[in-house]
Design an enzyme around this catalytic site. Structure first.
Site, short mmCIF file in Angstrom:
data_model
loop_
_atom_site.label_atom_id
_atom_site.label_comp_id
_atom_site.label_asym_id
_atom_site.label_seq_id
_atom_site.Cartn_x
_atom_site.Cartn_y
_atom_site.Cartn_z
N ASN A 26 0.87 -1.17 0.00
CA ASN A 26 0.00 0.00 0.00
C ASN A 26 0.90 1.22 0.00
O ASN A 26 2.11 1.10 0.19
CB ASN A 26 -0.98 -0.01 1.18
CG ASN A 26 -0.26 -0.06 2.51
OD1 ASN A 26 0.55 0.82 2.80
ND2 ASN A 26 -0.53 -1.07 3.30
N GLY A 34 -2.38 -9.39 3.78
CA GLY A 34 -2.20 -10.16 2.54
C GLY A 34 -0.75 -10.42 2.20
O GLY A 34 0.05 -10.78 3.07
N ASP A 36 1.58 -8.36 1.44
CA ASP A 36 2.44 -7.40 2.12
C ASP A 36 2.83 -7.92 3.52
O ASP A 36 4.02 -7.94 3.89
CB ASP A 36 1.64 -6.09 2.24
CG ASP A 36 2.51 -4.88 2.44
OD1 ASP A 36 3.74 -5.00 2.35
OD2 ASP A 36 1.95 -3.80 2.69
N SER A 124 -3.98 -6.37 -6.48
CA SER A 124 -5.30 -5.74 -6.26
C SER A 124 -6.48 -6.71 -6.10
O SER A 124 -7.60 -6.27 -5.86
CB SER A 124 -5.65 -4.72 -7.36
OG SER A 124 -4.89 -3.54 -7.22
N GLY A 126 -7.02 -8.93 -3.81
CA GLY A 126 -7.31 -9.33 -2.43
C GLY A 126 -8.11 -8.25 -1.74
O GLY A 126 -9.25 -7.97 -2.07
N TYR A 128 -7.97 -5.19 -2.02
CA TYR A 128 -8.37 -4.09 -2.90
C TYR A 128 -9.53 -4.43 -3.84
O TYR A 128 -9.97 -3.59 -4.62
CB TYR A 128 -7.17 -3.54 -3.67
CG TYR A 128 -6.25 -2.66 -2.83
CD1 TYR A 128 -6.54 -2.39 -1.48
CD2 TYR A 128 -5.10 -2.09 -3.36
CE1 TYR A 128 -5.71 -1.59 -0.71
CE2 TYR A 128 -4.27 -1.27 -2.60
CZ TYR A 128 -4.57 -1.04 -1.28
OH TYR A 128 -3.75 -0.24 -0.53
P1 ADP Z 1 -4.21 -6.11 -2.68
O1 ADP Z 1 -4.27 -5.19 -1.49
O2 ADP Z 1 -3.38 -5.54 -3.81
O3 ADP Z 1 -5.55 -6.60 -3.10
P2 ADP Z 1 -3.59 -8.61 -1.26
O4 ADP Z 1 -2.28 -8.97 -0.67
O5 ADP Z 1 -4.73 -8.40 -0.34
O6 ADP Z 1 -3.30 -7.33 -2.19
O7 ADP Z 1 -4.03 -9.72 -2.29
C1 ADP Z 1 -3.51 -9.89 -3.60
C2 ADP Z 1 -3.66 -11.35 -4.02
O8 ADP Z 1 -2.64 -12.11 -3.42
C3 ADP Z 1 -4.97 -12.00 -3.59
O9 ADP Z 1 -5.44 -12.79 -4.68
C4 ADP Z 1 -4.57 -12.88 -2.40
O10 ADP Z 1 -5.39 -14.03 -2.29
C5 ADP Z 1 -3.17 -13.26 -2.78
N1 ADP Z 1 -2.25 -13.61 -1.67
C6 ADP Z 1 -2.37 -13.35 -0.34
N2 ADP Z 1 -1.29 -13.82 0.32
C7 ADP Z 1 -0.47 -14.39 -0.61
C8 ADP Z 1 0.79 -15.06 -0.58
N3 ADP Z 1 1.45 -15.24 0.57
N4 ADP Z 1 1.31 -15.50 -1.75
C9 ADP Z 1 0.68 -15.30 -2.93
N5 ADP Z 1 -0.50 -14.69 -3.04
C10 ADP Z 1 -1.08 -14.24 -1.90
#
Ligand code: ADP
Length: 171
Positions: A26, A34, A36, A124, A126, A128
């Site tokens: 972010n 997520g 991050d 984006s 997850g 977002y």
């Molecule tokens: P954003 O805020 O950009 O939406 P997120 O991290 O919430 O980012 O999610 C982005 C995507 O990554 C989602 O599809 C989520 O399911 C996936 N995700 C979450 N954790 C992991 C991980 N450890 N490795 C790979 N993908 C992940």
């Protein structure tokens, strides 16, 4: 078009061995949930230290949506983490160009670093809220069209639905 290879993996991006791991960050660059959260947890405090330095220098107001910046990868099996800020999905406004920019800018930064392999999450899609099918379409089209010295882009998809959405676009 480039000679870049696109591969798909179902799994956790923090377990990838690639030159670059892209973080769906972010704009604060100071951590979140997520991908991050997972990257900072597994990568250790060095990544956050670099992020704080970026906030204290070039990005005093945070990293703008659609841009990308590199830090150390700390304890991850990568040389760099490239942080990019995806747009929050909106039904009122078409933010597709910002999402495409995340992939393009991340590849540009990775290329400048000399990276050959880059792991991307589905930016984006997850917290977002971007619909997975559309997020996959933008990701694959943008990477395919990119002018880049990167040789492999690996999309790392966390669940079966995400994997299927990307697989439908890569075929
Ligand atoms: P954003 O805020 O950009 O939406 P997120 O991290 O919430 O980012 O999610 C982005 C995507 O990554 C989602 O599809 C989520 O399911 C996936 N995700 C979450 N954790 C992991 C991980 N450890 N490795 C790979 N993908 C992940």
């Amino acid at each position: 078009m480039s000679s870049l290879t696109i591969t798909l993996v179902r799994g956790d991006i923090t377990e990838q061995h690639t030159d670059v791991i892209v973080n769906a960050a972010n704009s604060s660059l100071l951590g979140g949930g997520g991908v991050d959260g997972a990257i900072h947890r597994r990568g250790g405090p060095e990544i956050l230290e670099d992020c704080r330095k970026l906030r204290a220098s070039q990005f005093g107001r945070g990293l703008p949506t659609g841009k990308a910046v590199a830090t150390t990868a700390g304890k991850l099996h990568a040389q760099w983490v490239v942080h990019t800020v995806g747009p929050v999905f909106s039904r009122e406004e078409d933010r597709s160009q910002l999402l495409a920019s995340c992939y393009r800018e991340s590849l540009r930064v990775a290329g400048e670093l000399g990276a050959r392999t880059v792991a991307f999450p589905a930016i984006s899609t997850g917290i977002y809220g971007w619909p997975m099918d559309d997020g996959a379409r933008i990701a694959v089209e943008t990477v395919r069209d990119a002018q880049t010295s990167v040789e492999e882009v690996r999309f790392v998809l966390f669940d079966e639905q995400a994997y299927a959405a990307f697989a439908a676009r890569v075929r």
